[in-house]
Design a protein around this motif. Sequence first.
Motif, PDB file in Angstrom:
ATOM      1  N   ARG A 239       0.846  -1.195   0.000  1.00  0.00           N
ATOM      2  CA  ARG A 239       0.000   0.000   0.000  1.00  0.00           C
ATOM      3  C   ARG A 239       0.882   1.246   0.000  1.00  0.00           C
ATOM      4  O   ARG A 239       1.600   1.511   0.964  1.00  0.00           O
ATOM      5  N   LYS A 241       1.657   4.992   0.443  1.00  0.00           N
ATOM      6  CA  LYS A 241       1.110   6.135   1.178  1.00  0.00           C
ATOM      7  C   LYS A 241       1.144   7.372   0.275  1.00  0.00           C
ATOM      8  O   LYS A 241       2.111   7.584  -0.452  1.00  0.00           O
ATOM      9  N   PRO A 242       0.076   8.182   0.314  1.00  0.00           N
ATOM     10  CA  PRO A 242       0.028   9.381  -0.564  1.00  0.00           C
ATOM     11  C   PRO A 242       0.910  10.508  -0.034  1.00  0.00           C
ATOM     12  O   PRO A 242       0.463  11.629   0.178  1.00  0.00           O
ATOM     13  N   ASP A 243       2.168  10.197   0.190  1.00  0.00           N
ATOM     14  CA  ASP A 243       3.115  11.213   0.671  1.00  0.00           C
ATOM     15  C   ASP A 243       4.421  11.051  -0.086  1.00  0.00           C
ATOM     16  O   ASP A 243       4.423  11.023  -1.319  1.00  0.00           O
ATOM     17  N   LEU A 246       4.650   7.919  -2.712  1.00  0.00           N
ATOM     18  CA  LEU A 246       4.007   8.119  -4.008  1.00  0.00           C
ATOM     19  C   LEU A 246       4.801   9.098  -4.871  1.00  0.00           C
ATOM     20  O   LEU A 246       4.953   8.896  -6.088  1.00  0.00           O
ATOM     21  N   CYS A 250       6.419   8.159  -8.614  1.00  0.00           N
ATOM     22  CA  CYS A 250       6.099   8.976  -9.799  1.00  0.00           C
ATOM     23  C   CYS A 250       7.352   9.631 -10.369  1.00  0.00           C
ATOM     24  O   CYS A 250       7.545   9.680 -11.589  1.00  0.00           O
TER      25      CYS A 250
END
Length: 351
Positions: A239, A241-243, A246, A250
């Motif tokens: 999973r 984490k959107p921090d 991520l 990207c």
Amino acid sequence: MWSSRLLIIAVLVTIECMEVGLNTLNKAATTRGMSNFVFIFYANALALFFLVPSTFIYHRIRPCRKLKFSIFCRMFLLAILSCSVQILLYIGIECSNPTLASAMTDLVPAFTFLIAVIAGMEKLGLKLKSSLAKSIGTTILIIGALLMTFYRGPPIFLNKSISPKSFHQLHISTKSNWTLGGFLLAAANFLLACLYIVQAWVMNDYPEEFMVTTVTCGLVTIMSAVVGLIAEPNPTSWRLKPDLELITVCYAAIFMIVLRSLVFVWALKKKGPVFVVMVKPLGMIAAVIMGVTFLGDVFHVGNIIGGTIIALGFYCVMWGKAKEEMCVENIGMDSGLATTRVSLLRQSDNA
């Protein structure tokens, strides 16, 4: 001419700094708990998401050559090497830091030279200045790498909040990891040198850059998924984490795997391989600045001595390679002139 050369240098320096930036981001993300196996899979999968449509659009305009099974087997070998390089590189950075990673990258020309000599692709003629320079440069590079791995020395930049006692304990606890990181990074760059040789082998018989990059990236994605599921069986590790995690994925996919590949192909066509790698030692300077600024790394005397020796050996090898290429070009020009003279003489005889 100078403007185009300066443009290429500026682009290559930017890419080099971006690569160091990725290593710095990766180190920060793994410190916070991100798995390198998960990172490698997601980065390649996202890069594939951009490469597939780009390749499809490109080959709609320019038809692609038929992909033979023998070429696909070479791509499979290329993917194995690429996946291994990424795993060893990022685990090595996790054990050490981006500065050591940038320094070890300069070993690639030395490893390439050694592989070429062992495989019989290049003769070790010490009477030639180019071969002698590459031999001496390779020796200097290996000495510098060993020095950076086994000797760190006293710190130069140290956070004032860290007491000498706590720093000594930290130094002892990280010494073994640092040595392990050095060996992993050296192994990664040895495989990277093998990768470049296999890549040249593939491109020589199948000069389709987009197709080779896309197929290889797809195979690396599958391989990294298999290795990742074995190394990280816990579903929670997958999973993102959107921090920072991520952002790192990207950044790696868009700027490194996709953009760097296209820039390198462009620069290689414009100026050749020697010119492309001349900016590599600048990565060590960028790594030191980013490491001290963003990661709070402690900069040691061994970093300066080892880094300087590695840079010296690197440019020595590159000088020998440039000298060799100049000799080949001169021979080609001389043979061309000789052919022209022969044809002119024949024309005069026929007249």
